[in-house]
Design an enzyme around this catalytic site. Structure first.
Site, mmCIF file in Angstrom:
data_model
loop_
_atom_site.group_PDB
_atom_site.id
_atom_site.type_symbol
_atom_site.label_atom_id
_atom_site.label_comp_id
_atom_site.label_asym_id
_atom_site.label_seq_id
_atom_site.Cartn_x
_atom_site.Cartn_y
_atom_site.Cartn_z
ATOM 1 N N GLU A 41 71.907 87.205 136.191
ATOM 2 C CA GLU A 41 71.792 85.751 136.105
ATOM 3 C C GLU A 41 71.332 85.223 137.452
ATOM 4 O O GLU A 41 72.014 85.421 138.460
ATOM 5 C CB GLU A 41 73.144 85.111 135.762
ATOM 6 C CG GLU A 41 73.581 85.320 134.324
ATOM 7 C CD GLU A 41 74.928 84.667 134.026
ATOM 8 O OE1 GLU A 41 75.383 84.790 132.885
ATOM 9 O OE2 GLU A 41 75.522 84.049 134.936
ATOM 10 N N ASP A 53 81.170 74.037 138.671
ATOM 11 C CA ASP A 53 81.417 75.163 139.569
ATOM 12 C C ASP A 53 82.560 74.933 140.534
ATOM 13 O O ASP A 53 82.769 73.833 141.032
ATOM 14 C CB ASP A 53 80.147 75.484 140.364
ATOM 15 C CG ASP A 53 79.145 76.263 139.532
ATOM 16 O OD1 ASP A 53 79.536 77.321 139.011
ATOM 17 O OD2 ASP A 53 78.001 75.801 139.382
ATOM 18 N N TYR A 72 77.917 83.319 125.340
ATOM 19 C CA TYR A 72 78.674 83.319 126.594
ATOM 20 C C TYR A 72 79.991 82.621 126.313
ATOM 21 O O TYR A 72 80.025 81.413 126.086
ATOM 22 C CB TYR A 72 77.882 82.583 127.673
ATOM 23 C CG TYR A 72 78.462 82.670 129.077
ATOM 24 C CD1 TYR A 72 79.792 82.371 129.331
ATOM 25 C CD2 TYR A 72 77.656 83.045 130.155
ATOM 26 C CE1 TYR A 72 80.317 82.452 130.616
ATOM 27 C CE2 TYR A 72 78.162 83.127 131.446
ATOM 28 C CZ TYR A 72 79.502 82.822 131.664
ATOM 29 O OH TYR A 72 80.008 82.883 132.936
#
Lengths: 399, 258
Positions: B49, B60, B174
């Site tokens: 990735e 994040d 995912y």
């Protein structure tokens, strides 16, 4: 013209829901709860009762005669949101969202804040309803809005300083979104502007529309006719959306949104997302955004912490494209002069945010002429800004 | 066949699980970052990735936030990232996924991006803040250029919603292991088995599990139930500390033996 977004929260090409999948179910749940609440007469009754007895609504519409004389033209009416409990329009929205949170069984409120007004208003609602409260605030804003930090703490809220990025409203909002992802089950995220993912832009506007509804009835009662113009400042744009909402279909009433030009648009140090930004995606919505050619969000600048944000609510972007609202901008210096004007002539200390709207009125009053009327949304009071204004004046005295 | 699909088919035939590694491109600069990525590939990554740095990474945690800040400070942009992908493609057959927030891609222009990404040898995109409902604008040109739109599923996603989202998904799913942002966690309460078993009833696609995994033990635990394990923040930290190759080998061993 259509004022509500489509089923997925789009205002034309703007708005929508650009968030991590983890938050999507929470937003869908929120939207359903919100729609149900708005249709429930008991919810609306309670909301308006609290606005009346606790917030102090309706806020007055005040004819500022000495200011009118000084600006030499249109009669200037001030919608006195500064007289609300906690000193700004922000409380209208936080009462609405906290009531909704309680209905949904959430026990914690969380908010981002720039000037601290929304943080204080959220902490106030949390105290009123016996909820926990966490507020995210950039360290730069903590510095320039210190009195509000203390108020939030006295009210029992935890203030989380945010150091990342420019340490202002944009970074506080990013951090609040991160924190929300981790506590999405029991936490209600109280967004303070008509920004963020659907349903926030339309929900916040709905809770703030009380400003416009009152102002429209008040001006009709006082003058017998609608105003020629309504002016409000625009950061994310909640006070403007709130007052504009009642006048959207009155096509003869010109609506003017005032962005912060900071040091001047040409210097690049400003917060005029509509005036100088391009379409982009930030904090859950597509709208105008200050960004570079690579899509990195640029820092906004304004002397006013509440306008210091690189984006703008998606419905404002849509109104700008359709030309229903005209957007312009006012520099730091112009806003500070308007602050002085109102303080000296009327004995009212306006917030620096609202001073931008006053400065725009100053530019337009003469041209509109003495028979015209302008309604200016005085969205908040300036007590929180005094240290900041003093520092600014000292710094610029020699220049 | 797309390299992602091919890789999962091959691994499935071999009875192996996949290790997916994330690194922020340009951290701390383009040159060092490319060296780190090549090192990670050589140490056993099955899928790569490539993280596009963004000024406001709302999903994040501290590690990837800081990596993004360093990368942006070095001046890296999407054009350079695509050029790096093309260089990597010359020497590697490993599937490469562009991992990004929506705005840098939107600003580049979705059509131009898909064309350039396919040309560079990328295989798919994973866009953190582009949920299914807003993705059509990007998925259409992606499909035209043979790129796979990797769908994220969270612990908060209901099975009904997962089924709807995955009806049009491709490559792999995912699965986000935790409610929270990216970043290493000392202890993850793994409802992995239950959640992944439930997800299997919604899709036949391979399932990759990520968020919070930082060492071999956690990776092995996740790989027992998932088809692949994604590690990001821990790789970013390891690259900083000069122990990237060691960590990738440890993770690869753990995942491949699970």
């Amino acid at each position: 013209m259509k004022h509500e977004p489509d089923a997925r929260g789009h205002f034309g090409p703007y708005g929508g829901r650009y968030v991590a999948e983890t938050l999507m179910p929470a937003l869908i749940e929120l939207e359903q709860a919100y729609r149900k609440a708005m249709k429930d007469p008991a919810f609306n009754k309670l909301f308006h009762a609290i606005l009346r007895d606790y917030v102090g609504r309706p806020s007055p519409l005040y004819l500022a005669e000495r200011l009118t004389k000084a600006y030499g033209g249109a009669r200037l009416y001030l919608k006195r949101e500064d007289l609300n409990h906690t000193g700004a329009h922000k409380i209208n929205n936080t009462i609405g969202q906290a009531l909704l949170a309680r209905r949904m069984g959430k026990t914690r409120l969380m908010a981002e804040t720039g000037a601290g007004q929304h943080g204080v208003a959220t902490a106030t609602a949390a105290a009123l309803f016996g909820m926990e409260c966490e507020v995210f605030m950039g360290t730069e804003d903590i510095r320039r809005q210190a009195p509000n930090v203390q108020r939030m703490q006295f009210l029992g809220a935890t203030v989380h300083p945010v150091h990342s990025g420019t340490a202002t409203l944009k970074d506080a909002m990013s951090e609040a979104m991160r924190a929300w992802v981790a506590r999405v089950d029991d936490t209600f995220y109280v967004i303070g502007s008509v920004a963020g993912p659907h349903p926030y832009p339309s929900m916040v506007r709905a809770f703030q529309s009380v400003i416009g509804t009152e102002a429209r009835a008040q001006i009709l009662e006082k003058t017998g006719c609608l105003p020629n113009m309504v002016i409000a400042c625009v950061g994310g744009g909640s006070n403007a959306a709130g007052i504009f909402s009642a006048f959207l279909d009155d096509t003869k009433v010109r609506l003017v949104g005032v962005e912060a030009a900071g040091f001047g648009i040409r210097t690049g140090k400003h917060a005029a997302s509509i005036g100088a930004g391009r379409i982009g995606i930030l904090h859950g919505a597509k709208s105008y955004l200050l960004q570079d050619d690579d899509g990195q969000v640029q820092n906004a600048h304004s002397v006013s912490a509440g306008l210091d944000y690189p984006g703008v609510g998606p419905q404002h972007a849509h109104w700008a494209d359709s030309a229903r609202v005209k957007y312009c901008s006012i520099t730091d210096t112009e806003a500070l002069r308007a602050f002085d004007d109102l303080t000296r002539l009327e004995g009212i200390l306006p917030a620096l945010e609202s001073s931008h709207a006053l400065a725009e009125a100053k530019k337009r009053a003469r041209k509109l002429g003495a028979r015209a009327t302008i309604v200016i949304n005085l969205s908040g009071r300036g007590d929180k800004d005094l240290d900041n204004i003093m520092a600014y004046k000292q710094k610029h005295r020699k220049q | 066949m797309n390299r992602i699909t091919h890789t999962f088919q091959t691994l499935r035939m071999q009875g192996r699980k996949a290790l997916i590694g994330y690194l922020t491109v340009g951290d701390p600069n383009l040159k060092t970052s490319e060296r780190n990525i090549r090192l990670a590939l050589a140490s056993g990554l099955d899928i790569l990735e490539l993280g596009v740095p963004f000024s406001d990474p709302t999903a994040d945690g501290p590690s990837i936030q800081a990596a993004g800040q360093r990368a942006l400070a070095s001046g890296v942009n999407l054009k350079q990232i695509l050029a790096m992908a093309a260089r990597l493609r010359r020497t590697s057959k490993v599937p490469m996924i562009l991992f990004s927030y929506a705005n840098p891609l939107f600003r580049y222009g979705y059509d131009a991006l898909c064309r350039d990404a396919a040309r560079a040898g990328l295989d798919g995109f994973l866009v953190v803040d582009l949920p299914f409902e807003e993705s059509a604008e990007l998925r259409v040109p992606m499909k035209r250029h043979g790129l796979l739109f990797i769908q994220l599923i969270a612990p908060t996603t209901s099975p009904e919603r997962a089924r709807r989202l995955l009806a049009e998904a491709d490559g792999f799913v995912y699965y986000i292991l935790v409610k929270g942002v990216t970043g290493t966690r000392k202890r993850i309460v793994f409802d992995t088995k239950k959640n992944i078993d439930r997800l299997r009833t919604c899709t036949a696609l391979p399932i990759a599990a990520g968020f919070g995994i930082s060492d071999g033990e956690q990776a092995r635990a996740a790989a027992r139930h998932a088809d692949a394990v994604v590690v990001g923040s821990a790789l970013v930290e390891a690259a900083r500390a000069g122990r990237l190759a060691k960590l990738v080998r440890e993770l690869a061993t753990a995942v491949h033996k699970a």
